[in-house]
Design a protein around this motif. Structure first.
Motif, PDB file in Angstrom:
ATOM      1  N   SER A 167      -7.338  -8.101   9.288  1.00 17.76           N
ATOM      2  CA  SER A 167      -8.442  -7.583   8.481  1.00 17.76           C
ATOM      3  C   SER A 167      -9.454  -8.683   8.141  1.00 17.76           C
ATOM      4  CB  SER A 167      -7.834  -7.037   7.190  1.00 17.76           C
ATOM      5  OG  SER A 167      -8.806  -6.838   6.211  1.00 17.76           O
ATOM      6  N   TYR A 215     -13.752  -8.504   2.199  1.00 18.98           N
ATOM      7  CA  TYR A 215     -13.983  -7.056   2.303  1.00 18.98           C
ATOM      8  C   TYR A 215     -15.474  -6.833   2.542  1.00 18.98           C
ATOM      9  CZ  TYR A 215      -9.230  -5.736   1.078  1.00 18.98           C
ATOM     10  OH  TYR A 215      -7.872  -5.550   1.113  1.00 18.98           O
ATOM     11  N   TYR A 242       0.818  -1.216   0.000  1.00 22.87           N
ATOM     12  CA  TYR A 242       0.000   0.000   0.000  1.00 22.87           C
ATOM     13  C   TYR A 242       0.859   1.278   0.000  1.00 22.87           C
ATOM     14  CZ  TYR A 242      -4.615  -2.162   1.017  1.00 22.87           C
ATOM     15  OH  TYR A 242      -5.815  -2.837   0.964  1.00 22.87           O
ATOM     16  N   SER A 255     -12.459  -2.754   4.693  1.00 21.60           N
ATOM     17  CA  SER A 255     -12.396  -3.888   5.617  1.00 21.60           C
ATOM     18  C   SER A 255     -12.563  -3.385   7.039  1.00 21.60           C
ATOM     19  CB  SER A 255     -11.022  -4.558   5.490  1.00 21.60           C
ATOM     20  OG  SER A 255     -10.016  -3.597   5.767  1.00 21.60           O
TER      21      SER A 255
HETATM   22  O1  G3P Z   1      -5.640  -5.590   4.546  1.00 21.40           O
HETATM   23  P1  G3P Z   1      -6.622  -4.497   4.259  1.00 21.40           P
HETATM   24  O2  G3P Z   1      -6.717  -4.166   2.814  1.00 21.40           O
HETATM   25  O3  G3P Z   1      -7.941  -4.790   4.854  1.00 21.40           O
HETATM   26  O4  G3P Z   1      -6.065  -3.188   4.961  1.00 21.40           O
HETATM   27  C1  G3P Z   1      -5.755  -3.185   6.318  1.00 21.40           C
HETATM   28  C2  G3P Z   1      -5.409  -1.792   6.814  1.00 21.40           C
HETATM   29  O5  G3P Z   1      -6.498  -0.949   6.683  1.00 21.40           O
HETATM   30  C3  G3P Z   1      -4.284  -1.143   6.093  1.00 21.40           C
HETATM   31  O6  G3P Z   1      -4.068   0.157   6.527  1.00 21.40           O
END
Ligand code: G3P
Length: 414
Positions: free
Chosen positions: A247, A323, A42, A121
């Motif tokens: 997440s 998600y 990211y 998420s």
């Molecule tokens: O793994 P993700 O895409 O759900 O992201 C997790 C955190 O929000 C990253 O900042």
């Protein structure tokens, strides 16, 4: 065909799933072709987008994690606001189709949606049921509170387990979401939503107690630190760790790789803290449209973004990845398709986010230079895990160092 360049940060199973969506879009029409490119994690993707803009070589669409939101919002000349893009393209676009907590994150205080929600998420607790059973623990044991988790970690440790608990995204889960979930501020000025003159405030008693407890667990070999992002996912998916805070989108990799009985549970909270559990906040990323592209490209971008948020595509994305279903229609469709009944626990994330009306402490965060601030927080937390600092000293230091960056951001963007 007009080419639409889309830079993203997905690898592994998520990389395959985003490629599938792009292929589906490309196959449904002949005017545009979307070319998706992985630009690193990211932070690397965000930095690549900024560098490319400075060189006049920016893509049409840039995936930016939630952490970069304030930075992108302040980069006025570099972006094309989504509400404006949709208006100019004459696209049929309804920002109210998105669930409130997602829409609010990417919308200005004047009600203008600046970036397109895509992969939102929230953190949850992943459980390796076989690991619990192997340690003689009832896999259905209650893990709602951190007190209960502490007892199970003791039992895992006593049974000789080498990785009772690991985590991904320590700042996001154990400070940012911890604060929202216990209805205490992470930063002043409504966590930055009410003004650039915000100051970090995550060195209060709730955060200090939690981080000190995690530090004690690390010292005792009950919490195993694996890295700042989602490095711990490899250990959990391989079956090495019993509990994993990560997440909801950990689902993509876990469901495709885990060869053990796994389960998703709500993120634990500290029993006894008034107002807890409040609600958790979103993470993941949104899609920013970059400035300086042709009208044809913008037409294509509008069509692609609308495709991504259409109920069928968004419902499939939610079901494949973990998600959140970011539009109400995608959530309803998923329910009607029987997905939640067939896959128990997959609606926990959205319930946890939406169970309570958000407070000023639990709407989310909007902090400039936040990627760099997370770097500072990561350093300070690592000092606690290593036993070099106590939680109060580490969090005080992170607040002080982070505030310097906030003041610089405020001066540059007044
Ligand atoms: O793994 P993700 O895409 O759900 O992201 C997790 C955190 O929000 C990253 O900042």
């Amino acid at each position: 065909q007009t080419e639409i360049e889309f830079w993203h940060a997905f690898t592994g199973r998520l990389g395959e799933l985003v490629a599938e969506q792009v292929e589906t879009f490309n196959a449904t029409q002949t005017d545009y072709v979307v070319t998706a490119t992985h630009k690193g994690n990211y932070s690397e993707t965000l930095n690549a987008g900024i560098a490319a803009f400075r060189a006049g070589e920016q893509p049409d669409i840039l995936m930016v994690f939630e952490v970069g939101t304030a930075t992108m919002m302040a980069a006025e000349g570099a972006i094309k606001p989504v509400y404006q893009l949709m208006e100019e393209a004459g696209a049929d676009f309804d920002p109210d189709a998105f669930i409130g907590s997602v829409k609010g994150y990417y919308t200005t205080t004047d009600g203008e949606m600046l970036s397109m929600p895509f992969n939102s998420s929230t953190p949850v607790l992943w459980v390796n049921r076989d690991a619990l059973e192997g340690a003689g623990i009832d896999p259905d044991t209650d893990l709602s509170t951190w007190q209960q988790v502490g007892t199970v970690l003791d039992e895992l440790k006593a049974a000789g387990h080498s990785c009772p608990l690991t985590t991904a995204w320590q700042s996001w889960i154990h400070l940012e979401n911890l604060s929202a979930y216990h209805d205490v501020p992470f930063a002043t000025q409504d966590n930055g939503f009410a003004g650039l003159d915000t100051e970090l405030a995550f060195n209060g008693p709730v955060q200090v107690k939690h981080i000190q407890t995690m530090g004690d667990w690390a010292r005792d070999g009950k919490f195993i630190y694996a890295g700042r992002r989602n490095e711990g996912g490899a250990n959990f998916r391989a079956g090495e760790c019993a509990l994993f805070t990560e997440s909801s989108a950990g689902y993509a990799g876990i469901s495709s790789e885990a060869e053990f009985d796994f389960e998703v549970r709500p993120l634990p909270y500290w029993d006894g803290v008034e107002g807890a559990p409040q609600n958790t906040i979103i993470g993941g990323a949104s899609l920013w449209v970059m400035a300086g592209q042709s009208d044809e490209e913008y037409q294509g971008v509008a069509a692609f973004l609308n495709f991504l948020s259409s109920p069928e595509i968004q419902a499939k994305w939610h079901q494949d990845t973990g998600y959140l279903p970011i539009t109400s229609a995608a959530g309803e469709l998923t329910r009607a398709q029987g997905f939640y009944e067939e896959n128990p626990g997959t609606d926990i994330a959205v319930q946890q986010m939406t169970a309570n009306e958000p407070t000023a402490n639990s709407k989310g965060l909007r902090l400039g230079s936040f990627d760099q601030i997370r770097g500072i927080i990561d350093e300070e937390l690592e000092a606690v895990w290593a036993g070099d600092k106590d939680a109060q000293a580490a969090l005080d230091n992170a607040v002080e160092r982070g505030n310097q960056l906030l003041r610089r951001f405020e001066q540059a963007n007044r």
